[in-house]
Every structure is written in structure tokens, then in C-alpha cells.
Design a protein around this motif. Structure first.
Motif, mmCIF file in Angstrom:
data_model
loop_
_atom_site.group_PDB
_atom_site.id
_atom_site.type_symbol
_atom_site.label_atom_id
_atom_site.label_comp_id
_atom_site.label_asym_id
_atom_site.label_seq_id
_atom_site.Cartn_x
_atom_site.Cartn_y
_atom_site.Cartn_z
ATOM 1 N N ASP B 144 -6.983 -3.337 -0.583
ATOM 2 C CA ASP B 144 -7.518 -2.400 0.451
ATOM 3 C C ASP B 144 -6.645 -1.203 0.898
ATOM 4 O O ASP B 144 -5.317 -1.690 1.686
ATOM 5 C CB ASP B 144 -8.118 -3.096 1.514
ATOM 6 N N ASP B 146 -6.644 0.445 3.706
ATOM 7 C CA ASP B 146 -6.342 0.363 4.909
ATOM 8 C C ASP B 146 -5.332 -0.640 5.190
ATOM 9 O O ASP B 146 -4.415 -0.430 6.116
ATOM 10 C CB ASP B 146 -7.622 0.214 5.717
ATOM 11 N N ASP B 150 -1.696 0.246 6.921
ATOM 12 C CA ASP B 150 -1.576 -0.348 8.076
ATOM 13 C C ASP B 150 -0.142 -1.054 8.050
ATOM 14 O O ASP B 150 0.474 -1.113 9.037
ATOM 15 C CB ASP B 150 -2.713 -1.313 8.572
ATOM 16 N N GLU B 172 -5.254 8.530 2.334
ATOM 17 C CA GLU B 172 -4.722 7.645 3.408
ATOM 18 C C GLU B 172 -3.372 7.555 3.481
ATOM 19 O O GLU B 172 -2.358 7.439 4.298
ATOM 20 C CB GLU B 172 -5.436 6.523 3.540
#
Lengths: 202, 202
Positions: B144, B146, B150, B172
């Protein structure tokens, strides 16, 4: 097996079939003229990554650094301390050309580097030669581009790889090369005030 | 001194003054999030070039290979034979994803690699972590994006460098990174039927 997995596996089967078919056509082996150019970071690092591969496989190799030299770098340190038998390491320049501020000295250093480079390329034992930052010497016409390209195309042994790095590769060199990567700078931390750091830049 | 030499020396003096002024503003040191992406050759080589620099400087480092693995490469051979003390080397994938043709196995391998990667990044001793080909695992959503971004932004120790390689880096990740190089393929000898060769590609 869920639908996503099934679709994925089928897609990968098609990719593999196409790839296997393509790879069948890749049969030739030859020494490559490789150019790493552009403003992005990684041109020399990628050259030294290949040097590491050559050392691993027991392929004798050589490095000639054209305009780096008067400061200690990790690559120089490691090659000189651990791998002098496997990789010959030469430094011809005394720093970047704006450090010396002396064109005649820069020209003499570049010509000296090119003489060493030719010897290494012609040496039948050596399988890969990295000409690090030679493009800077070519850009300022410390070396004659026609002489360099002509040598690579007519005198380089068939199986010897040569990698030439540095910004602003001349069009004649790109034309002559087998493999060219343009290292495009998308983001660089210099812009945010971060200095060159050990392990990353040198 | 002839006119060309004089003009050159003066130009270099101006470049050096401007450069010295600029370098004064580069004072920060910090661990970088670096991304090597694009279709060109050299993304992994440049990562391994940095690993070589870290080894030279005695900076402990780690490599996690995400989708290479079931064949012998120079980098793996050298790191495992010579530098196990200095560089930890992990392989999570079993080949490129079109080789396995099994999404569930690929996902499990990628997740396993990511767990190892997190441990290495969090280890205060380790100064640079190379996540080789992780972009492939991110592209196919084996991991993932994100979660990865993160973690890098909130849990990576301040001075630890992390380099993520592979084509098709997600936006991202590019947004989160400090340094991004796009390796643009200008010319590649595969197109002319030349196969992958020792020392150059692996």
C-alpha cells in the motif's frame, strides 16, 4: 482464487510469453559504449555500480576520473583499499574545472587522462573501463570529441565495455553510443540547503 | 597566456565565486528519501554505487531486493561474499512478477520484504537502506503506497537515508521524496538484439 488474482495471473502469463519471445531475439554479446548524462544525480554512482558487478564476476576493469580527484570519495577509498588487484584506478584531474581556474593545467590533465584511458581500453585483459566525468573535459574542448569518438568506434576491442559519464554529453558521442541514459533531475535536496553527504554523493 | 585561456580562466573564477557563495547555504545534513525511477538503465546500479560508498566509509547499510532474486547478480555475489559484516542483504521476491505468475505469492513476498525493510530502517545502526525494485511492488499494489509513504515520513530516523528504485514510481512517493532522478532511456542495446551481459546489467 478471487477475480483480481485470476486476472493478474493471466496478464502476467501474457507478459511472460511476450517477454520470452522478445528475449529469444537478444542473442548478441558485445562490448558497449555507454553514456550516463543529464543533470540528475546518479551518473557516477551507476558507473561504480557496474564496477562492483565486474569485481564480483572477476572481470578486470579500470576507472579513469577526469575532473574529480583532489578530495577523498568512497569509491576511490574502497577501490584503492580493497580492490587494487581487480580494478585499476587513475585520477587525471585535480578537481572540477572551476577549482583550478587554469585552462592549460586542465587541458594537460585531461590529455593525460585520455592517454591512460586509451591504454586501458586497448589492454586485452580489461573488460570494462569507466571514464568518469570525461564529458566535462569534452564539453570544454580539453579533449577533441572527434578523436575520442573515432577511437571508440575503430579501436575499442569488440568485447570491451566503456562507460562515459558527465553532464552535457556531446551529440557526436550520443550518436556513437550503444546505450545512453539521461539522468533527469526531478528533485534535488541541494535546492533546500542540504549539503553533499557521505555515502550518498561521495 | 592566449586570449582563449585568459577568458576561460576568468569565467571559471566567476563560476567558482558563485559556487562558493551557493555552497555556503548548503549546511543541513539529513537522511534523504531518494527515488530512482524511469525506463532507463542504471537505477539499481546507482543504488549499489551508494552502497559501495557506505561500505567504504564504514557506514552500516542494508539492501532489500523486492522482485529480483532467483538469479545470481554481481551485486548480490559481492555483498554476500565480501561484505556481510558491512551490508545486510535480503531478498524478498522470487523474480520479476511475470516470472511467478502468482499474485498471492508475489503479495506475500512483497509484504515480507516490507516488514524486513521497516526493521532495517528503524535500526539505529543502519545509515542507508536500499529498497531495490520496490516500485514494482507498489505499482501492482502488492504494497500500500500510503502505508509506505506514511512510514517513511513519520517513522524513518532523521539521519537515515532510504533509496527506492524501480520504474513507475507512484506520484505520492515522488511528492514525499527529497531527491528524485528520472532515468530516461535515450538508447538501449536490447533494441538491437544485444542481450543482458555480466558486469553491465547484472
Amino acid at each position: 482464487m478471487d477475480e483480481l488474482t485470476q486476472r493478474h495471473n493471466e496478464k502476467m502469463k501474457r507478459i511472460k510469453a511476450a517477454r520470452d519471445e522478445m528475449m529469444k531475439t537478444k542473442t548478441e554479446e558485445k562490448g558497449l559504449i555507454m553514456v550516463h548524462t543529464g543533470k540528475g544525480k546518479g551518473k557516477s554512482s551507476a558507473g561504480f555500480g557496474m564496477i562492483m558487478r565486474c569485481i564480483a564476476w572477476g572481470m578486470p576493469c579500470a576507472v579513469v576520473q577526469f575532473v574529480k580527484g583532489n578530495w577523498e570519495t568512497g569509491e576511490k577509498k574502497l577501490l584503492r583499499e580493497k580492490f587494487t588487484e581487480k580494478c585499476r584506478f587513475f585520477v587525471s584531474g585535480e578537481g572540477f574545472t572551476w577549482e583550478t581556474q587554469d585552462r592549460e593545467r586542465d587541458v594537460a590533465a585531461a590529455r593525460n587522462g585520455w592517454e591512460i584511458a586509451k591504454q586501458q581500453i586497448l589492454d586485452p585483459e580489461i573488460q570494462l573501463v569507466l571514464l568518469d566525468e570525461i564529458n566535462i573535459a569534452l564539453r570544454y574542448d580539453y579533449l577533441d570529441i572527434d578523436e575520442v569518438v573515432d577511437f571508440l568506434l575503430t579501436q575499442k576491442p569488440h568485447m570491451t565495455h566503456v562507460c562515459l559519464t558527465g553532464r552535457n554529453a556531446k551529440p557526436e558521442l550520443i550518436e556513437a553510443a550503444d546505450l545512453v541514459t539521461e539522468f533527469e533531475l526531478v528533485k534535488h535536496p541541494f535546492r533546500d540547503g542540504v549539503k553533499a553527504q557521505r555515502g550518498v554523493e561521495f
